[in-house]
Scaffold this motif. Structure first.
Motif, PDB file in Angstrom:
ATOM      1  N   GLU A  48       0.816  -1.219   0.000  1.00  0.00           N
ATOM      2  CA  GLU A  48       0.000   0.000   0.000  1.00  0.00           C
ATOM      3  C   GLU A  48       0.852   1.273   0.000  1.00  0.00           C
ATOM      4  OE1 GLU A  48      -3.754  -0.029   2.318  1.00  0.00           O
ATOM      5  OE2 GLU A  48      -3.152  -2.077   2.852  1.00  0.00           O
ATOM      6  N   SER A  49       2.133   1.166   0.340  1.00  0.00           N
ATOM      7  CA  SER A  49       3.001   2.349   0.337  1.00  0.00           C
ATOM      8  C   SER A  49       3.432   2.737  -1.071  1.00  0.00           C
ATOM      9  CB  SER A  49       4.242   2.108   1.206  1.00  0.00           C
ATOM     10  OG  SER A  49       5.137   1.193   0.580  1.00  0.00           O
ATOM     11  N   TYR A  50       3.339   1.819  -2.024  1.00  0.00           N
ATOM     12  CA  TYR A  50       3.781   2.149  -3.388  1.00  0.00           C
ATOM     13  C   TYR A  50       2.759   1.827  -4.470  1.00  0.00           C
ATOM     14  CZ  TYR A  50       5.140  -2.806  -4.032  1.00  0.00           C
ATOM     15  OH  TYR A  50       5.148  -4.176  -4.139  1.00  0.00           O
ATOM     16  N   TYR A  51       1.621   1.214  -4.093  1.00  0.00           N
ATOM     17  CA  TYR A  51       0.614   0.852  -5.091  1.00  0.00           C
ATOM     18  C   TYR A  51      -0.763   1.232  -4.565  1.00  0.00           C
ATOM     19  CZ  TYR A  51      -2.013  -2.101  -8.390  1.00  0.00           C
ATOM     20  OH  TYR A  51      -2.882  -2.563  -9.351  1.00  0.00           O
ATOM     21  N   ASP A  52      -1.415   2.175  -5.247  1.00  0.00           N
ATOM     22  CA  ASP A  52      -2.706   2.704  -4.792  1.00  0.00           C
ATOM     23  C   ASP A  52      -3.882   1.768  -5.010  1.00  0.00           C
ATOM     24  OD1 ASP A  52      -1.562   5.100  -3.992  1.00  0.00           O
ATOM     25  OD2 ASP A  52      -1.930   6.083  -5.915  1.00  0.00           O
ATOM     26  N   ASN A  53      -3.716   0.730  -5.809  1.00  0.00           N
ATOM     27  CA  ASN A  53      -4.840  -0.104  -6.203  1.00  0.00           C
ATOM     28  C   ASN A  53      -4.923  -1.406  -5.409  1.00  0.00           C
ATOM     29  OD1 ASN A  53      -7.130  -0.693  -7.689  1.00  0.00           O
ATOM     30  ND2 ASN A  53      -5.978  -1.655  -9.337  1.00  0.00           N
ATOM     31  N   VAL A  54      -4.452  -1.399  -4.185  1.00  0.00           N
ATOM     32  CA  VAL A  54      -4.556  -2.569  -3.319  1.00  0.00           C
ATOM     33  C   VAL A  54      -4.942  -2.091  -1.924  1.00  0.00           C
ATOM     34  CG1 VAL A  54      -2.118  -2.623  -2.625  1.00  0.00           C
ATOM     35  CG2 VAL A  54      -3.432  -4.744  -2.652  1.00  0.00           C
ATOM     36  N   ALA A  55      -5.801  -2.874  -1.269  1.00  0.00           N
ATOM     37  CA  ALA A  55      -6.266  -2.491   0.069  1.00  0.00           C
ATOM     38  C   ALA A  55      -6.740  -3.732   0.814  1.00  0.00           C
ATOM     39  CB  ALA A  55      -7.405  -1.483  -0.044  1.00  0.00           C
ATOM     40  N   VAL A  72      -2.224 -18.370   2.252  1.00  0.00           N
ATOM     41  CA  VAL A  72      -3.562 -17.900   1.918  1.00  0.00           C
ATOM     42  C   VAL A  72      -3.678 -16.471   2.423  1.00  0.00           C
ATOM     43  CG1 VAL A  72      -6.022 -18.238   2.351  1.00  0.00           C
ATOM     44  CG2 VAL A  72      -4.534 -20.223   2.018  1.00  0.00           C
ATOM     45  N   PHE A  73      -4.165 -15.567   1.563  1.00  0.00           N
ATOM     46  CA  PHE A  73      -4.364 -14.188   1.974  1.00  0.00           C
ATOM     47  C   PHE A  73      -5.555 -13.614   1.236  1.00  0.00           C
ATOM     48  CE2 PHE A  73      -1.553 -13.960  -1.642  1.00  0.00           C
ATOM     49  CZ  PHE A  73      -1.703 -12.716  -2.236  1.00  0.00           C
ATOM     50  N   ARG A  74      -5.984 -12.429   1.655  1.00  0.00           N
ATOM     51  CA  ARG A  74      -7.107 -11.738   1.024  1.00  0.00           C
ATOM     52  C   ARG A  74      -6.667 -10.305   0.745  1.00  0.00           C
ATOM     53  NH1 ARG A  74     -12.427 -13.514   1.625  1.00  0.00           N
ATOM     54  NH2 ARG A  74     -13.120 -11.379   1.782  1.00  0.00           N
ATOM     55  N   PHE A  75      -7.197  -9.738  -0.338  1.00  0.00           N
ATOM     56  CA  PHE A  75      -6.913  -8.336  -0.626  1.00  0.00           C
ATOM     57  C   PHE A  75      -7.962  -7.805  -1.584  1.00  0.00           C
ATOM     58  CE2 PHE A  75      -4.938 -10.665  -4.000  1.00  0.00           C
ATOM     59  CZ  PHE A  75      -4.956  -9.845  -5.115  1.00  0.00           C
ATOM     60  N   GLY A  76      -8.160  -6.502  -1.533  1.00  0.00           N
ATOM     61  CA  GLY A  76      -9.060  -5.832  -2.453  1.00  0.00           C
ATOM     62  C   GLY A  76      -8.263  -5.142  -3.546  1.00  0.00           C
ATOM     63  N   THR A  77      -8.814  -5.124  -4.764  1.00  0.00           N
ATOM     64  CA  THR A  77      -8.169  -4.464  -5.891  1.00  0.00           C
ATOM     65  C   THR A  77      -9.187  -4.237  -7.009  1.00  0.00           C
ATOM     66  OG1 THR A  77      -6.249  -4.545  -7.376  1.00  0.00           O
ATOM     67  CG2 THR A  77      -7.380  -6.619  -6.978  1.00  0.00           C
ATOM     68  N   PHE A  78      -8.993  -3.237  -7.797  1.00  0.00           N
ATOM     69  CA  PHE A  78      -9.830  -2.918  -8.949  1.00  0.00           C
ATOM     70  C   PHE A  78     -11.318  -2.854  -8.613  1.00  0.00           C
ATOM     71  CE2 PHE A  78      -5.943  -4.329 -10.969  1.00  0.00           C
ATOM     72  CZ  PHE A  78      -5.765  -3.329 -11.923  1.00  0.00           C
ATOM     73  N   GLY A  79     -11.634  -2.435  -7.389  1.00  0.00           N
ATOM     74  CA  GLY A  79     -13.023  -2.278  -6.992  1.00  0.00           C
ATOM     75  C   GLY A  79     -13.738  -3.574  -6.656  1.00  0.00           C
TER      76      GLY A  79
END
Length: 175
Positions: A48-55, A72-79
């Motif tokens: 998140e410090s260098y890429y705005d499209n991940v949360a 295993v992980f989870r992340f939000g991207t591209f809406g």
């Protein structure tokens, strides 16, 4: 001087050109090392410090933030709502061996909501103090097909932003 470049390892289900959206982005740069790039790519706490499209990066089984085989992980991207991801390939870079990491990410739901992707990365040294970073993604699903029809393709531009940010982070430059 002739130089061979490595390629992504593709499971048959995700072969480029067989899904609903495929993008490929690559940079070759000087002034960074494979180790610097690998750190910022595989330590999700830096994303998140260098890429705005991940949360909303999380680890349902308590692992992380460093990627590793089987994680295993989870992340939000591209809406999209947070996607369930699973690291399916992980090879740390070594002398003469490229770093490789790829994960599948899935979203269940109605046919319009379903998404199945493989996102792969390759990081390797090239002659002359250069580092090559390649990222490719195959997506399957109606939402992926909708992205592919947009001009310019948001996935192509989003991954280029990720690459550019990764290089900036690896080189110690702020946004």
């Amino acid at each position: 001087m002739k130089s061979m470049q490595s390629a992504i390892n593709w499971p048959e289900r995700y072969l480029p050109g067989t899904g609903d959206n495929f993008v490929s982005n690559e940079v070759i740069v000087q002034g960074v090392t494979v180790a610097q790039v690998w750190h910022h790519l595989t330590d999700t706490s830096t994303w998140e410090s260098y890429y705005d499209n991940v949360a909303d990066i999380s680890f349902p089984h308590g692992d992380g933030p460093e990627l590793k085989d089987g994680l295993v992980f989870r992340f939000g991207t591209f809406g999209f709502p947070p996607l369930d991801a699973h690291v399916v390939e992980f090879q740390e870079p070594a002398e003469g061996v490229p770093g490789r990491v790829s994960w599948t990410a899935k979203q269940d739901g109605t046919p319009a909501e379903r998404l199945d992707v493989l996102h792969a990365w390759l990081v390797e040294d090239l002659p002359g103090g250069r580092v090559r970073i390649l990222t490719q993604e195959t997506q399957i699903g109606e939402s992926a097909a909708q992205l592919a029809r947009q001009i310019p393709n948001p996935m192509l531009n989003g991954h280029q932003a990720w690459l550019d940010g990764l290089v900036r982070a690896a080189s110690g430059r702020a946004r």
